[in-house]
Enzyme design. Sequence first.
Site, PDB file in Angstrom:
ATOM      1  N   GLU A  67      -4.639 -11.677  -8.792  1.00  0.00           N
ATOM      2  CA  GLU A  67      -3.340 -12.282  -9.132  1.00  0.00           C
ATOM      3  C   GLU A  67      -2.595 -11.495 -10.208  1.00  0.00           C
ATOM      4  O   GLU A  67      -1.401 -11.250 -10.085  1.00  0.00           O
ATOM      5  CB  GLU A  67      -3.504 -13.747  -9.524  1.00  0.00           C
ATOM      6  CG  GLU A  67      -3.991 -14.645  -8.382  1.00  0.00           C
ATOM      7  CD  GLU A  67      -3.117 -14.601  -7.129  1.00  0.00           C
ATOM      8  OE1 GLU A  67      -1.972 -14.093  -7.215  1.00  0.00           O
ATOM      9  OE2 GLU A  67      -3.582 -15.045  -6.061  1.00  0.00           O
ATOM     10  N   GLU A 119       3.106 -11.856  -1.768  1.00  0.00           N
ATOM     11  CA  GLU A 119       2.121 -12.187  -0.732  1.00  0.00           C
ATOM     12  C   GLU A 119       1.827 -10.968   0.127  1.00  0.00           C
ATOM     13  O   GLU A 119       0.677 -10.723   0.499  1.00  0.00           O
ATOM     14  CB  GLU A 119       2.607 -13.352   0.139  1.00  0.00           C
ATOM     15  CG  GLU A 119       3.004 -14.618  -0.627  1.00  0.00           C
ATOM     16  CD  GLU A 119       1.984 -15.099  -1.643  1.00  0.00           C
ATOM     17  OE1 GLU A 119       0.786 -14.840  -1.471  1.00  0.00           O
ATOM     18  OE2 GLU A 119       2.392 -15.730  -2.640  1.00  0.00           O
ATOM     19  N   MET A 124       0.999 -18.363   0.299  1.00  0.00           N
ATOM     20  CA  MET A 124      -0.406 -17.979   0.425  1.00  0.00           C
ATOM     21  C   MET A 124      -0.551 -16.761   1.328  1.00  0.00           C
ATOM     22  O   MET A 124       0.012 -16.706   2.412  1.00  0.00           O
ATOM     23  CB  MET A 124      -1.196 -19.179   0.984  1.00  0.00           C
ATOM     24  CG  MET A 124      -2.667 -18.912   1.169  1.00  0.00           C
ATOM     25  SD  MET A 124      -3.458 -18.529  -0.414  1.00  0.00           S
ATOM     26  CE  MET A 124      -4.740 -17.418   0.132  1.00  0.00           C
ATOM     27  N   GLU A 125      -1.371 -15.822   0.854  1.00  0.00           N
ATOM     28  CA  GLU A 125      -1.472 -14.499   1.455  1.00  0.00           C
ATOM     29  C   GLU A 125      -2.478 -14.368   2.591  1.00  0.00           C
ATOM     30  O   GLU A 125      -2.985 -13.275   2.832  1.00  0.00           O
ATOM     31  CB  GLU A 125      -1.839 -13.501   0.351  1.00  0.00           C
ATOM     32  CG  GLU A 125      -3.275 -13.623  -0.224  1.00  0.00           C
ATOM     33  CD  GLU A 125      -3.403 -14.465  -1.485  1.00  0.00           C
ATOM     34  OE1 GLU A 125      -2.512 -15.300  -1.726  1.00  0.00           O
ATOM     35  OE2 GLU A 125      -4.396 -14.297  -2.213  1.00  0.00           O
ATOM     36  N   ASN A 126      -2.801 -15.440   3.315  1.00  0.00           N
ATOM     37  CA  ASN A 126      -3.747 -15.361   4.432  1.00  0.00           C
ATOM     38  C   ASN A 126      -3.539 -14.081   5.250  1.00  0.00           C
ATOM     39  O   ASN A 126      -2.420 -13.721   5.572  1.00  0.00           O
ATOM     40  CB  ASN A 126      -3.551 -16.555   5.362  1.00  0.00           C
ATOM     41  CG  ASN A 126      -3.356 -17.839   4.611  1.00  0.00           C
ATOM     42  OD1 ASN A 126      -4.222 -18.242   3.861  1.00  0.00           O
ATOM     43  ND2 ASN A 126      -2.198 -18.466   4.774  1.00  0.00           N
ATOM     44  N   HIS A 148      -0.541  -8.631  -1.625  1.00  0.00           N
ATOM     45  CA  HIS A 148      -1.921  -9.114  -1.625  1.00  0.00           C
ATOM     46  C   HIS A 148      -2.741  -8.495  -0.478  1.00  0.00           C
ATOM     47  O   HIS A 148      -3.960  -8.491  -0.541  1.00  0.00           O
ATOM     48  CB  HIS A 148      -1.945 -10.637  -1.458  1.00  0.00           C
ATOM     49  CG  HIS A 148      -1.998 -11.412  -2.738  1.00  0.00           C
ATOM     50  ND1 HIS A 148      -2.830 -11.078  -3.786  1.00  0.00           N
ATOM     51  CD2 HIS A 148      -1.330 -12.535  -3.124  1.00  0.00           C
ATOM     52  CE1 HIS A 148      -2.664 -11.981  -4.764  1.00  0.00           C
ATOM     53  NE2 HIS A 148      -1.763 -12.860  -4.397  1.00  0.00           N
TER      54      HIS A 148
HETATM   55  N1  ARG Z   1      -2.989 -16.925  -3.783  1.00  0.00           N
HETATM   56  C1  ARG Z   1      -1.743 -17.636  -3.771  1.00  0.00           C
HETATM   57  C2  ARG Z   1      -0.746 -16.734  -4.441  1.00  0.00           C
HETATM   58  O1  ARG Z   1      -0.810 -16.407  -5.562  1.00  0.00           O
HETATM   59  C3  ARG Z   1      -1.789 -18.945  -4.476  1.00  0.00           C
HETATM   60  C4  ARG Z   1      -2.717 -19.930  -3.904  1.00  0.00           C
HETATM   61  C5  ARG Z   1      -2.942 -21.040  -4.829  1.00  0.00           C
HETATM   62  N2  ARG Z   1      -3.719 -22.049  -4.272  1.00  0.00           N
HETATM   63  C6  ARG Z   1      -4.273 -23.041  -4.984  1.00  0.00           C
HETATM   64  N3  ARG Z   1      -4.945 -23.929  -4.375  1.00  0.00           N
HETATM   65  N4  ARG Z   1      -4.192 -23.134  -6.252  1.00  0.00           N
HETATM   66  O2  ARG Z   1       0.121 -16.241  -3.841  1.00  0.00           O
HETATM   67 ZN    ZN Z   2      -0.934 -14.313  -5.626  1.00  0.00          ZN
END
Ligand code: ARG
Ligand code: ZN
Length: 869
Positions: A313, A291, A256-258, A294
């Site tokens: 995405e 990530e 996850m790209e937080n 992102h």
């Molecule tokens: N944004 C994240 C990624 O592609 C994936 C997060 C997916 N989270 C979820 N709850 N489906 O790197």
């Molecule tokens: Zn992603």
Amino acid sequence: MRDAAPTTIYLKDYTPFGYLVDSVHLTFDLAPNATRVTSRIAFRPNPDALDRQFFLHGEQLKLIRATVDGVEITPDVTETGLTAVVPDAAFVWEAEVEIDPGNNTALEGLYISNGMYCTQCEAEGFRKITFYPDRPDVMSIFTVRINGALPVLLSNGNPTGKGDGWAEWNDPWPKPAYLFALVAGDLITHPGQFTTKSGREVELNLWVRPGDEGKCAFGMEALKKSMKWDEDVYGREYDLDVFNIVAVDDFNMGAMENKGLNIFNSSAVLASPETSTDMNFERIEAIIAHEYFHNWTGNRITCRDWFQLCLKEGLTVYRDAQFTSDMRSAPVKRIHDAIDLRARQFAEDNGPLSHPVRPESFQEINNFYTATVYEKGAEVIGMLKRLVGDEAYAQALELYFDRHDGQACTIEDWIKVFEDTTDRDLTQFKRWYSQSGTPRVSVTEDWTDGIYTLTLKQRTDPTPGQSDKLPQVIPVAVGLIGANGDETMPTTILEFTQEIQSFAFEYTVEGWRLQGCEGPERVSGANPPKPTASILRDFSAPVILEHDQSSAERAFLLAHDSDPFNRWQAGRSLAEDTLIKMILTDAAPETDYLDGILAVLRDSDLDPSYRALMLGLPSQSELAAMMHEQGVTPDPVAIWTAVETLRQVTAQHVQDLLPRLHSETSIEAAFSPDAEQAGQRALGGAALALTSRLDGGAKAAEDYQRADNMTLQLSALSCLLRAGKGEQELNAFYDRWQDDRLVMDKWFGLQVAMSAPAETADIVSHLTGHPDFNWKNPNRFRAVLGALATNHAGFHRADGAGYSLLADWLIKLDPVNPQTTARMCSAFQTWKRYDADRQALIRNQLTRIAETPDLSRDTTEMVTRILNA
Ligand code: ARG
Ligand code: ZN
């Protein structure tokens, strides 16, 4: 229903939130079962919004108190959030809530994994942390204070202070709540450093649990390479003083790209030669890049609403694929991506779960983190680039970053930058985002008076909710090859926009050319021999190509095509043709395939990884799909048998070459996970698999003993298991690796993957009783039950044992972790391909799941969609 009654959300209903958020201050007082979260949020009316209803999302929160401008209020709280009466002017909202991270097994919001606090907020997890307008178009600056007696306390942005038991963080970049993150635990950093092109010094950290320090070096290097690549190729620079990555053992997805604080499934970041395969290394490098990328495509420019998920995405997958192509082999990456797309996305796009790249409705957004949104979303960008050209693509991206930095955008915004850059009308192209289903392109040839004509016809079958399809713009890359094997027309992009369209090629002094293009005129009177067409080069569009070629033509392309993708494709098509014939008629494998493969394997000028790919076969599930398409009901056991036979015959056919392949691929140098060594190991592994068909696993047993890296260890062990041996090695493997969770996932998964169809279900039952089968850990659950679902003949055992076993476990997991449960329901998506008995067995299991009391919203939506097909 444990969740609130499912409601369907529609793209067409989008309206902006009534308020803007100027700042968010959060204070966390960590305690495993009673964490207090205090929020202070500055709201002001949104001039662009009509609706001023003050609704904040919030789920599973215990509200302690709420104030507006310091005055205590009593909001109206429901299962999904709260409403309150607020001033029609700027005001400060404060709330204190209590949450229970220790019992959060769904792994969404704030939870605890092995004693470590961590968060997952995308898509709608922040509402499980505090009351908030939890939607991506509400962006704000976050300041966070964490109070907790743990050595490492992290959040987004830059650190602004810390002391004994507390830390403060400030993220200067406005962001939606789904990018919020917090981590607290007893962690060790593997540090690094990066200087951006404009001279910003960035502190890098890869945080892991004690014991995992030895698995960080590769990930750190991948991060630095990604940072450099994004500067070099997209001109994108990092924008904070620190970049933190944390490895977490319990995680629903890859990573996850937080903002400034990426959180990774430990399987997607931790690597060492002893514990990771070459495939693991490549995947880790790609996910770290993904990530990181992102930060611009997702964070600086985010999505207006979750229907636009592919905006971030699709583009970010496209970017990470470009990165992998640059770091490794571009043709090999392209072939891997096509294999993956066909296996996962085509199955989805041609079944009950089919949805457009930009869906128009959903009940649970977590169910739409799909191969269609991600991988088809990336293919759509690749097509756009092919159509407008590399230069216009680069300009359009510059414009996108300039125009939309700091905004929450839509696909319309994205398309518009391309229209403004190129002056093209992309209305028809936009159908790639709205129309679901895989287009099928059929090809017929005409050869008259020295003019070669290709007629293309496109059709897309009806998909759920979309009965009529319109023609799409399909870039079809074509090359022509002369009788002597030389290319007589280089790759040319045909813009295929009509339902039926013909493209004529004429012979000129410079070879073949698309009629109507500029250049020398046709050589009249010349009597050129009919060329051979190489169509859909480089897999130029995510379509199913229906091109009836003879085995001889395919063999010719396998020998001569200068496009590496189509050369591989020719071999793949030969394999498919011969397998289908073997399945339907008990025919012997075709010599065109066997000889073609032999010639490729002999050619030591070819990249070993490419030769290894040539030895691959279509998956059994894909063969079932192909048969279904031809109107034949697939028999999983017959498919399995044909594949086994073809392997055996291939081994015999290339027997004399195997010793040479083994020596050619033995590596003297120290282990490196780079593409070159990985390619050699891949070919070596493929050769070992063939050898094992002939020597009963003797060489594999030797290789297992001398293996000093996981790639070889695992490939030797799989050969032994395939040969019905390896019990001793399996035990030794367990003894050696029982304390390494990631390696134990492999140990579990391999036994299921390598099992013979009649035994798969029993092996799975046995393994789920193993003391190390910690089913609440998504990686472990997937290692076993995911492997069951992908062992085609084992899963589809005629008595339904595979189906009921999976359903039992899905029912058990659902109350604990709905997201992972729902995702795995897709194992049943292909059920309509099979015979009536199997369909009935699957329908019973789906119904049983659907009727489970208190089934989650996630799983309810999935089984309903699958059943209603
Ligand atoms: N944004 C994240 C990624 O592609 C994936 C997060 C997916 N989270 C979820 N709850 N489906 O790197
Ligand atoms: Zn992603």
